[in-house]
Design a protein around this motif. Structure first.
Motif, short mmCIF file in Angstrom:
data_model
loop_
_atom_site.label_atom_id
_atom_site.label_comp_id
_atom_site.label_asym_id
_atom_site.label_seq_id
_atom_site.Cartn_x
_atom_site.Cartn_y
_atom_site.Cartn_z
N GLN A 76 0.83 -1.20 0.00
CA GLN A 76 0.00 0.00 0.00
C GLN A 76 0.86 1.25 0.00
O GLN A 76 0.60 2.22 -0.73
N ILE A 85 -5.17 -0.74 -3.24
CA ILE A 85 -5.34 -2.20 -3.26
C ILE A 85 -4.63 -2.81 -4.45
O ILE A 85 -4.94 -2.50 -5.61
N TYR A 123 -7.77 3.14 0.86
CA TYR A 123 -7.07 1.88 0.57
C TYR A 123 -6.48 1.90 -0.83
O TYR A 123 -7.18 2.15 -1.80
N SER A 141 1.09 4.02 -3.10
CA SER A 141 0.79 5.43 -2.87
C SER A 141 1.90 6.32 -3.42
O SER A 141 1.64 7.30 -4.13
#
Length: 334
Positions: A241, A271, A269, A245
């Motif tokens: 994750q 994913i 989230y 990002s």
């Protein structure tokens, strides 16, 4: 006002019915009841016959889990996180913010498929209620870079209007890697922690972003685990994750390039959808044969799955297109 109207209605009916014979009375009362059901904003009859938002949450998480287990292959991380996210959101009577999920992975790994399972279960396969599922395709709805300012205004108005009509609206944005930079930030106010914005409450809305950007990073990590003889099931979710990002924030081929949604931590989230191995493609072929009404020919399943497992060129461990072309290959092979 609604209660006063209802009271007046039920006071008036007994006063009128004595003048009618029993059959007429039955017809009158029955017709009046139907009329009342259709006039009442969220009655069960109106919602079953006409377009009506689900005022009660109907998402059956056990059914979604069963669909994931039976229809989604090779995505244990993604399905686990999605189920956890939905459960948290649904169990709150008044969520503090909308649920925002960003799906990342190669094409054909199941991002849109998982989104469609959520949509189908959220509105119980009721076609009339699918008007509360809004799918934006970047190449269709936002094709011209020169029109970004117009798109921003249109997108804000669309979301504001539809959430006003149905708080539990679902918004799906596909081809995020092709979205004009800055466009997605126009909806930032709707994704934050607000009680209401101009009288509209957004906490029950769900936003899903589908992005090929970050897919190479997911594949790189998955392949590294395989080469170190580690199971893909052991890949730490928190690590992925965080990497996703950072990757999509810095990637110019991403709709989230330098996005305020990431800077302000409004995406709940990130994913990962892992690359599909030979065994996963086999399951896709098997499922497609069943869908098309053909017997499960093991030789054909092996032939198609082997032809689609092409990355990297040395190991040929993953399918670079996931299961995207399985349906056409099955059709051509029968």
């Amino acid at each position: 006002m609604k209660l006063m109207n209802a009271a007046a209605f039920f006071i008036l009916v007994p006063a009128l019915t004595p003048a009618l014979d029993p059959l007429s009375t039955s017809i009158f009362v029955g017709g009046a009841a139907v009329a009342w059901q259709l006039l009442f904003p969220h009655s069960w009859l109106k919602c079953s016959l006409l377009e009506c938002c689900n005022v009660k949450d109907t998402l059956n998480l056990s059914v979604i889990k069963m669909d994931f287990d039976q229809k989604v292959f090779g995505q244990h991380l993604a399905t686990q996180i999605v189920l956890r996210a939905l459960r948290t959101n649904m169990h709150s009577k008044r969520p503090r913010k909308p649920l925002v999920m960003s799906f990342h992975g190669w094409t054909g790994t199941g991002k849109l498929f998982v989104s469609s399972i959520i949509a189908e279960n959220l509105y119980q396969l009721n076609v009339r209620r699918q008007m509360f599922v809004h799918h934006f395709s970047t190449v269709v709805h936002f094709p011209h870079l020169s029109h970004v300012h117009l798109y921003k205004e249109q997108l804000q108005n669309w979301i504001r209007g539809n959430v006003s009509a149905c708080p539990r609206s679902l918004f799906i944005f596909s081809e995020m890697d092709q979205m004009p930079h800055g466009l997605v930030d126009s909806i930032m106010p709707f994704l934050g922690y607000h009680e209401e914005i101009n009288g509209v409450y957004y906490g029950k809305a769900i936003f899903i972003f589908l992005n090929n950007a970050g897919g190479d990073k997911v594949t790189e990590i998955t392949l590294d685990y395989w080469r170190r003889l580690k199971r893909r099931e052991d890949i730490p979710m928190k690590e992925l994750q965080s990497l996703l990002s950072e990757e999509v924030f810095r990637n110019r081929n991403s709709g989230f390039f330098h996005s305020q949604l990431i800077q302000k931590n409004l995406i709940d989230y990130f994913i990962p959808f892992l690359p599909l191995e030979y065994k996963h493609v086999r399951e896709c072929v098997r499922a497609e044969l069943r869908t098309q009404g053909h017997p499960e020919d093991e030789d054909l399943i092996t032939e198609i799955a082997l032809a689609m497992t092409d990355y990297p060129s040395e190991e040929r461990l993953y399918s670079s297109k996931g299961c995207k072309t399985v349906a056409s290959r099955v059709t051509l092979s029968i």
